[in-house]
Each structure stands twice: as C-alpha cells, then as structure tokens.
Design an enzyme around this catalytic site. Structure first.
Site, PDB file in Angstrom:
ATOM      1  CB  SER A  99      -0.884  -0.007   1.256  1.00  0.00           C
ATOM      2  OG  SER A  99      -1.422   1.270   1.482  1.00  0.00           O
ATOM      3  CE1 TYR A 110      -4.092  -1.736   5.252  1.00  0.00           C
ATOM      4  CE2 TYR A 110      -3.109   0.332   4.496  1.00  0.00           C
ATOM      5  CZ  TYR A 110      -3.678  -0.907   4.221  1.00  0.00           C
ATOM      6  OH  TYR A 110      -3.806  -1.310   2.902  1.00  0.00           O
ATOM      7  CD  GLU A 113      -2.642   5.376   3.847  1.00  0.00           C
ATOM      8  OE1 GLU A 113      -2.176   5.852   4.891  1.00  0.00           O
ATOM      9  OE2 GLU A 113      -3.399   6.010   3.089  1.00  0.00           O
TER      10      GLU A 113
HETATM   11  P1  NAP Z   1     -11.392  -4.957   1.271  1.00  0.00           P
HETATM   12  O1  NAP Z   1     -12.540  -4.736   0.337  1.00  0.00           O
HETATM   13  O2  NAP Z   1     -11.456  -4.389   2.644  1.00  0.00           O
HETATM   14  O3  NAP Z   1     -11.174  -6.531   1.368  1.00  0.00           O
HETATM   15  C1  NAP Z   1     -10.307  -7.071   2.323  1.00  0.00           C
HETATM   16  C2  NAP Z   1     -10.453  -8.562   2.329  1.00  0.00           C
HETATM   17  O4  NAP Z   1      -9.615  -9.073   3.370  1.00  0.00           O
HETATM   18  C3  NAP Z   1     -11.875  -9.063   2.624  1.00  0.00           C
HETATM   19  O5  NAP Z   1     -12.114 -10.230   1.897  1.00  0.00           O
HETATM   20  C4  NAP Z   1     -11.816  -9.374   4.123  1.00  0.00           C
HETATM   21  O6  NAP Z   1     -12.697 -10.413   4.526  1.00  0.00           O
HETATM   22  C5  NAP Z   1     -10.396  -9.889   4.242  1.00  0.00           C
HETATM   23  N1  NAP Z   1      -9.935  -9.756   5.635  1.00  0.00           N
HETATM   24  C6  NAP Z   1      -9.946  -8.658   6.407  1.00  0.00           C
HETATM   25  N2  NAP Z   1      -9.478  -8.931   7.637  1.00  0.00           N
HETATM   26  C7  NAP Z   1      -9.207 -10.250   7.620  1.00  0.00           C
HETATM   27  C8  NAP Z   1      -8.731 -11.144   8.612  1.00  0.00           C
HETATM   28  N3  NAP Z   1      -8.419 -10.724   9.842  1.00  0.00           N
HETATM   29  N4  NAP Z   1      -8.589 -12.465   8.268  1.00  0.00           N
HETATM   30  C9  NAP Z   1      -8.886 -12.872   7.020  1.00  0.00           C
HETATM   31  N5  NAP Z   1      -9.341 -12.071   6.040  1.00  0.00           N
HETATM   32  C10 NAP Z   1      -9.501 -10.779   6.355  1.00  0.00           C
HETATM   33  O7  NAP Z   1     -10.021  -4.457   0.642  1.00  0.00           O
HETATM   34  P2  NAP Z   1      -9.661  -4.173  -0.890  1.00  0.00           P
HETATM   35  O8  NAP Z   1      -9.954  -2.749  -1.172  1.00  0.00           O
HETATM   36  O9  NAP Z   1     -10.226  -5.240  -1.724  1.00  0.00           O
HETATM   37  O10 NAP Z   1      -8.063  -4.302  -0.828  1.00  0.00           O
HETATM   38  C11 NAP Z   1      -7.408  -5.526  -1.144  1.00  0.00           C
HETATM   39  C12 NAP Z   1      -5.998  -5.485  -0.567  1.00  0.00           C
HETATM   40  O11 NAP Z   1      -5.292  -4.368  -1.102  1.00  0.00           O
HETATM   41  C13 NAP Z   1      -5.928  -5.328   0.949  1.00  0.00           C
HETATM   42  O12 NAP Z   1      -4.826  -6.078   1.401  1.00  0.00           O
HETATM   43  C14 NAP Z   1      -5.682  -3.840   1.138  1.00  0.00           C
HETATM   44  O13 NAP Z   1      -5.015  -3.583   2.359  1.00  0.00           O
HETATM   45  C15 NAP Z   1      -4.812  -3.547  -0.063  1.00  0.00           C
HETATM   46  N6  NAP Z   1      -4.860  -2.169  -0.554  1.00  0.00           N
HETATM   47  C16 NAP Z   1      -6.067  -1.616  -0.886  1.00  0.00           C
HETATM   48  C17 NAP Z   1      -6.103  -0.312  -1.375  1.00  0.00           C
HETATM   49  C18 NAP Z   1      -7.404   0.342  -1.784  1.00  0.00           C
HETATM   50  O14 NAP Z   1      -7.426   1.551  -2.015  1.00  0.00           O
HETATM   51  N7  NAP Z   1      -8.504  -0.412  -1.932  1.00  0.00           N
HETATM   52  C19 NAP Z   1      -4.908   0.404  -1.528  1.00  0.00           C
HETATM   53  C20 NAP Z   1      -3.705  -0.214  -1.207  1.00  0.00           C
HETATM   54  C21 NAP Z   1      -3.691  -1.511  -0.736  1.00  0.00           C
HETATM   55  P3  NAP Z   1     -14.070 -10.081   5.340  1.00  0.00           P
HETATM   56  O15 NAP Z   1     -15.064  -9.697   4.302  1.00  0.00           O
HETATM   57  O16 NAP Z   1     -14.381 -11.363   6.017  1.00  0.00           O
HETATM   58  O17 NAP Z   1     -13.756  -8.966   6.291  1.00  0.00           O
END
Ligand code: NAP
Length: 329
Positions: free
Chosen positions: A126, A150, A128
C-alpha cells in the site's frame, strides 16, 4: 490447453471480486479464500462470478491451512489480498491489524517456499507505507515512513516479501497500490461514504455528513483497472515491485464539493469535525506510475472526476433498481 489455477485470498473484498472477474475472463480456474462461513459474498454476486469460482474457508494465521490449499489445488498464481484494510480501523485495533497483516503473509510465503517455489505470488502492498512524504512524486525507490498501524503492518509484510524473493529466489511481486475506488468499496471508506451519504441527504434520509480532515490530498484510481496490473505483474518472468497509481492527487474537499454539486445538494450539508481527525495523517501523496506503464504495459488514463461520475451513476441506478424491485408484488 493448460488451464491456469489462481488462489485469491480476501476474494470477497473489492479487489478480490474484480480480480476474480478478470481472471475468469482469461480462462483461469479461480479458488477464492474467505475467512469464515458467514462471510459477505455480495460483491462476488454483484459481478456475477460467485457461481464460477470455488470458495474455500481458511485461517491464514495457520500455515497448515495454506499447506492444504496448495496441495489440493496446485496453483500457478497466488494473489494475497486478504488484510485488515482500513487505516481508521487500524488505530482502533492496532495489534490485531499488525498480527493478521504480517503473519498471514509470512505463512503464505513459507508455505509456498516449501510446496513449490515456482508459484508466482502477488502481495497487496500500500502507498500508505510511504507515510511522511519527503519528495513527490513517490517512486518505487522512495523511503518508507509509515504513520499508522495499518501502514506499519503493510511495510513489514512488504519487506517480508522482498526477503523471500531475494533470499529464496521466489517469484514474489508487490503491487504498491494507491487508493482505488469502485461501486464495491465498503461504505466506511471516504469516497463511497461521500457518495452514498450525499444521495441519502438528497432523498431526505440523512441530515448532514460529518467528515474528518478534508484538506489532505490523495492519489485516487479505479479498482477494475488496478487489478489488471496485479495480473500483469505475475505474467513477467522476473518478479518486482510496482507503484500502481494515477499520478495525480486531489483533496478530499474537492471530491466532496464535486459530488455535492453533481447530485445537487447544498454544500452546507457537510461539515468537518476535528474530533474525526486522525492522530497522524499524510498531507499529500501521489505516485509515478511509469515503471508499471513501461514494464507491464499497463494503461491508465482516467481523471478521478470521470470516475466519480461513473460511481455516482452506478449508485443511483442501483438504488433505483432496488426501489423498483421492492414495488414488485
Ligand atoms: P477490502 O474490500 O477491505 O477486502 C479485504 C479482504 O480481506 C476481505 O475479503 C476481508 O474479509 C479480508 N480480511 C480482512 N481482515 C481479515 C482477517 N483478519 N482475516 C482474514 N481475512 C480478512 O479491501 P480491498 O480494497 O479489496 O483491498 C485488497 C488489498 O489491497 C488489501 O490487502 C488492502 O489492504 C490492499 N490495498 C487496498 C487499497 C485500496 O485503495 N482499496 C490500496 C492499497 C492496498 P471479510 O469480508 O471477512 O472482512
């Protein structure tokens, strides 16, 4: 024809759903990992991919669970998207965020190292991680200085990936993604919250939108395009790290003003509340996406205001369809 198998953790999140759709369109067998039986699978349903992928439940804090998945499906590609992904939530639950976001990555790398080092791994890093920014634009060589639990967890996971790549010659690539949005974003995230709240205010369902520090600037992009870069990274013969971003930042205030104008809501209907400010905050950040564009041939030319138009329209259409279906006998 050889069908490729990909495992996607966090498959029911925003990126997991779009990545599933992309990989299915390319003929992959997709194995989606969720953490519990009661997981919300609506995003996969919305993109009409739920019945086309195989869902597995696994606790990534237990390496054994990953061993079982690798043995059962023998994937060529492993996309690790599961994470506690909210900066806000990480201030409330710092230890749980750190624990899951780091140990799960270590377990995946360790399991793949033992099972088959040829499996190509994508890690969701990320922007961040850069935190306290010294110079803009951010490049792949910028110094990391995380300013949230985070970001600390993601930086630790990121360097765990670098370590396994360099020490054990594994094919591990990290996408260092800047904020990316879509209709599938959870309503706790800023852009989705602004759009849904503004529509509610326009319908008389909400009085006012309270926000935190809206002078800060971020580099926002479009999620369905960002997952394309994840796939491209794993098609390269050499693993590496790539910034995935739009190359421009906009302030949160500009976004709110644009959405309120577009939907036709008085801007007096939102207010900034200093109690919602975070203990530490990145003031402005945007990245240089030329490595991804030149090396991966990833194309990206959206202005964030065009994306906001798309998101507002999708939100309004879905609301209309919902209320029409409620009226059906
Ligand atoms: P998201 O919609 O919040 O999805 C996160 C996923 O991780 C969900 O399936 C969630 O499952 C799972 N998860 C969360 N906590 C968990 C835990 N303790 N154990 C197992 N699974 C868990 O995020 P996203 O936007 O798709 O992002 C995907 C990845 O990219 C993440 O790693 C995020 O940090 C990273 N990222 C995102 C962005 C952005 O702008 N979107 C930017 C940079 C990096 P549940 O539904 O069960 O909670």
């Amino acid at each position: 024809m050889n069908i490729k198998t990909a495992i996607i953790t966090g498959v029911n999140g925003q990126d997991g759903a779009y990545l599933s759709k992309l990989l299915l369109s390319k003929g992959y067998r997709v194995i989606g990992v969720i953490r519990r039986k009661q997981a919300n699978l609506e995003k996969l349903r919305y993109l009409k991919v739920l019945d086309k992928i195989t869902i597995e439940i696994a606790n990534l804090l237990h390496k054994k669970a990953i061993d079982v998945l690798l043995e059962k499906y023998k994937p060529q590609e492993f996309y690790n998207l599961a994470a506690q992904s909210s900066v806000y939530e990480s201030f409330i639950s710092p230890k749980a965020t750190f624990e899951f976001n780091t140990l799960s990555v270590f377990n995946i790398l360790d399991a793949v190292k033992q099972f088959d080092k040829n499996i190509r791994i994508y890690q969701a890093s990320s922007s961040e991680m850069f935190g306290k920014v010294n110079a803009l634009p951010i490049t792949e060589n910028s110094i990391l200085h995380p300013v949230s639990p985070y970001a600390i967890s993601k930086a630790s996971a990121h360097y765990t990936c670098v370590f396994f790549r360099e020490s054990y010659q594994m094919h591990v690539s990290s996408g260092i993604l800047f904020n990316h949005e879509s209709y599938l974003r959870d309503t706790t995230f800023f852009v989705k919250k602004v759009i849904t709240s503004c529509i509610k205010i326009s319908k008389g369902e909400l009085d006012i939108l309270e926000v935190g520090n809206i002078s800060i600037k971020r580099d926002f992009g479009f999620a369905p395009k960002y997952v394309e870069a994840m796939h491209l990274m794993l098609q390269k013969s050499t693993p590496s790290d790539y910034l995935i971003c739009s190359g421009k930042s906009v302030s949160l205030k500009e976004i709110i003003d644009y959405v309120f104008d577009k939907i036709g809501v008085d801007k007096a209907k939102y207010k900034s509340n200093s109690e919602l400010f975070r203990p530490s905050e990145i003031i402005d950040i945007y990245g240089d996406n030329s490595k991804a564009k030149n090396t991966l041939n990833w194309d990206y030319n959206y202005s964030f205001f065009d994306i906001l138009d798309m998101l507002i329209n999708e939100e309004l259409e879905n609301r209309q369809n919902e209320s029409a279906s409620k009226k059906l006998p």
